[in-house]
Design a protein around this motif. Structure first.
Motif, PDB file in Angstrom:
ATOM      1  N   ASP A 220      20.429  33.556  58.920  1.00 42.47           N
ATOM      2  CA  ASP A 220      21.418  32.493  58.730  1.00 42.47           C
ATOM      3  C   ASP A 220      22.422  32.374  59.869  1.00 42.47           C
ATOM      4  O   ASP A 220      22.756  31.257  60.288  1.00 42.47           O
ATOM      5  N   GLU A 221      22.927  33.500  60.366  1.00 46.53           N
ATOM      6  CA  GLU A 221      23.923  33.444  61.444  1.00 46.53           C
ATOM      7  C   GLU A 221      23.378  32.710  62.665  1.00 46.53           C
ATOM      8  O   GLU A 221      24.029  31.820  63.217  1.00 46.53           O
TER       9      GLU A 221
ATOM     10  N   LYS B 236      22.685  28.854  62.016  1.00 46.65           N
ATOM     11  CA  LYS B 236      23.875  27.994  62.033  1.00 46.65           C
ATOM     12  C   LYS B 236      24.351  27.731  63.455  1.00 46.65           C
ATOM     13  O   LYS B 236      24.769  26.618  63.794  1.00 46.65           O
ATOM     14  N   LYS B 237      24.307  28.763  64.295  1.00 44.37           N
ATOM     15  CA  LYS B 237      24.728  28.577  65.684  1.00 44.37           C
ATOM     16  C   LYS B 237      23.787  27.622  66.408  1.00 44.37           C
ATOM     17  O   LYS B 237      24.235  26.744  67.160  1.00 44.37           O
TER      18      LYS B 237
ATOM     19  N   GLY C 123      16.148  24.043  57.147  1.00 45.93           N
ATOM     20  CA  GLY C 123      17.222  25.010  56.955  1.00 45.93           C
ATOM     21  C   GLY C 123      18.279  24.472  56.016  1.00 45.93           C
ATOM     22  O   GLY C 123      18.475  23.268  55.879  1.00 45.93           O
ATOM     23  N   GLU C 124      18.969  25.358  55.336  1.00 45.85           N
ATOM     24  CA  GLU C 124      20.020  24.950  54.411  1.00 45.85           C
ATOM     25  C   GLU C 124      21.299  24.638  55.190  1.00 45.85           C
ATOM     26  O   GLU C 124      21.604  25.251  56.197  1.00 45.85           O
ATOM     27  N   GLY C 125      22.046  23.661  54.688  1.00 49.91           N
ATOM     28  CA  GLY C 125      23.350  23.383  55.263  1.00 49.91           C
ATOM     29  C   GLY C 125      23.349  22.415  56.432  1.00 49.91           C
ATOM     30  O   GLY C 125      24.395  22.216  57.061  1.00 49.91           O
ATOM     31  N   PHE C 126      22.221  21.771  56.741  1.00 46.39           N
ATOM     32  CA  PHE C 126      22.211  20.819  57.843  1.00 46.39           C
ATOM     33  C   PHE C 126      22.881  19.519  57.419  1.00 46.39           C
ATOM     34  O   PHE C 126      22.561  18.937  56.386  1.00 46.39           O
ATOM     35  N   ASP C 127      23.825  19.042  58.217  1.00 47.55           N
ATOM     36  CA  ASP C 127      24.553  17.808  57.955  1.00 47.55           C
ATOM     37  C   ASP C 127      23.868  16.666  58.697  1.00 47.55           C
ATOM     38  O   ASP C 127      23.898  16.615  59.927  1.00 47.55           O
TER      39      ASP C 127
ATOM     40  N   MET D 268      22.012  25.275  65.086  1.00 45.85           N
ATOM     41  CA  MET D 268      22.235  23.934  64.555  1.00 45.85           C
ATOM     42  C   MET D 268      23.395  23.248  65.270  1.00 45.85           C
ATOM     43  O   MET D 268      23.341  22.050  65.583  1.00 45.85           O
ATOM     44  N   GLU D 269      24.475  24.000  65.519  1.00 45.71           N
ATOM     45  CA  GLU D 269      25.625  23.441  66.226  1.00 45.71           C
ATOM     46  C   GLU D 269      25.224  22.974  67.625  1.00 45.71           C
ATOM     47  O   GLU D 269      25.617  21.899  68.076  1.00 45.71           O
TER      48      GLU D 269
END
Length: 305
Positions: free
Chosen positions: A211-212, A215-216, A244-248, A218-219
């Motif tokens: 996850d870490e 997320k990086k 992936g979870e949490g993609f905006d 993705m940014e």
């Protein structure tokens, strides 16, 4: 790109608080007065705790709490930090009732040492054969399991016919270089990579639920959504991100304001436009030129959608 780091800290020498007095005279009583000599350990303990049995914390006797701050070395903070020190319940018989003060230190070399251990055949206890080329990537089972639940299940649930833990694993469909980079991050907590490796690294991080790192990546991927992306590239990118979870889906480029919907509409990707809208993409969002996705629609079908 560089991300994270295990145990990052200053390399300055440790600075200890000032020593307590080396000795105190005892009260006069029967016979001659005597000088009580404190041992080195006793003086060191007094210095580290920041008080003696006869001292208070400078807050008076009303039972208020204060926090002690670690002393700083010349030119920077000490690597040893002291947690808060609290006086509870005011003065009691024999002095204040103190909560123990804890000292903290983090090793700046731990991440590198673990990363180096991975490449040592005598220390590594698990081997991954990755990609069609069967590239060998070594690891430390206990470190991987502690850092990642998905890999922990694979490493401890899969066993040989005799019931022993498997030592080698085949990952033929995984991108070898990206997996190797991911394992470096898992072991050391930090990583450097080339910008063009980000999408493949993201794909592996999603597959193995790191996850870490996910997320990086993705940014960083959001910053790459510029007018230079083709529909094929964007479609592949969005498909990876949506795994992936949490993609905006409304992420915009920080400089141009371009979103995935802008590019999909411009490139007449009707299927991708429909998917993005179904996932909550905002029609009213504009780029730096004030254009919405509708303004950029390449065909009447996309505009109607």
């Amino acid at each position: 790109f560089g991300f994270g780091g295990a145990g990052v800290g200053s390399s300055k020498n440790l600075i200890m608080p000032d020593k307590a007095q080396s000795g105190k005279k005892s009260q006069k009583g029967v016979g001659a007065s005597k000088v009580v000599k404190q041992s080195f350990l006793s003086r060191a303990s007094t210095a580290l705790s920041g008080h003696s049995g006869e001292e208070n914390d400078g807050s008076g006797s009303n039972g208020t709490s204060t926090s002690s701050k670690p002393k700083k070395a010349a030119g920077g903070a000490s690597k040893v930090q002291r947690r808060s020190k609290i006086q509870r319940g005011g003065n009691v018989a024999g002095g204040a009732n103190w909560e123990s003060s804890m000292m903290e230190y983090r090793s700046p070399s731990l991440g590198k040492q673990l990363s180096d251990a991975v490449n040592d055949e005598s220390l590594s206890d698990v081997v991954f054969m990755v990609g069609p080329e069967r590239k060998i990537v070594r690891g430390l089972r206990i470190v991987i399991a502690a850092r990642n639940k998905f890999l922990k299940k694979m490493l401890y649930d899969d066993r040989d016919e005799d019931g022993m833990l498997k030592r080698s694993f085949e990952l033929s469909s995984t991108h070898a270089l990206s997996f190797e980079l991911m394992m470096k991050f898992v072991h050391s907590g930090g990583l450097s990579w080339e910008p063009h490796q980000t999408v493949q690294l993201l794909e592996v991080a999603i597959d193995f639920q790191v996850d870490e790192l996910m997320k990086k990546c993705m940014e960083l991927v959001a910053e790459s959504m510029t007018d230079n992306l083709s529909l094929v590239e964007l479609t592949k990118l969005i498909q990876i991100l949506l795994r992936g979870e949490g993609f905006d889906v409304n992420l915009q480029h920080p400089k141009t304001g371009t979103s995935a919907l802008h590019i999909a509409a411009r490139e007449s990707g009707i299927d991708l436009v429909g998917d993005l809208l179904a996932r909550g993409a905002k029609l009213q969002w504009t780029d730096v030129n004030g254009a919405t996705a509708l303004h950029l629609a390449g065909t009447a079908e996309v505009a109607e959608l």
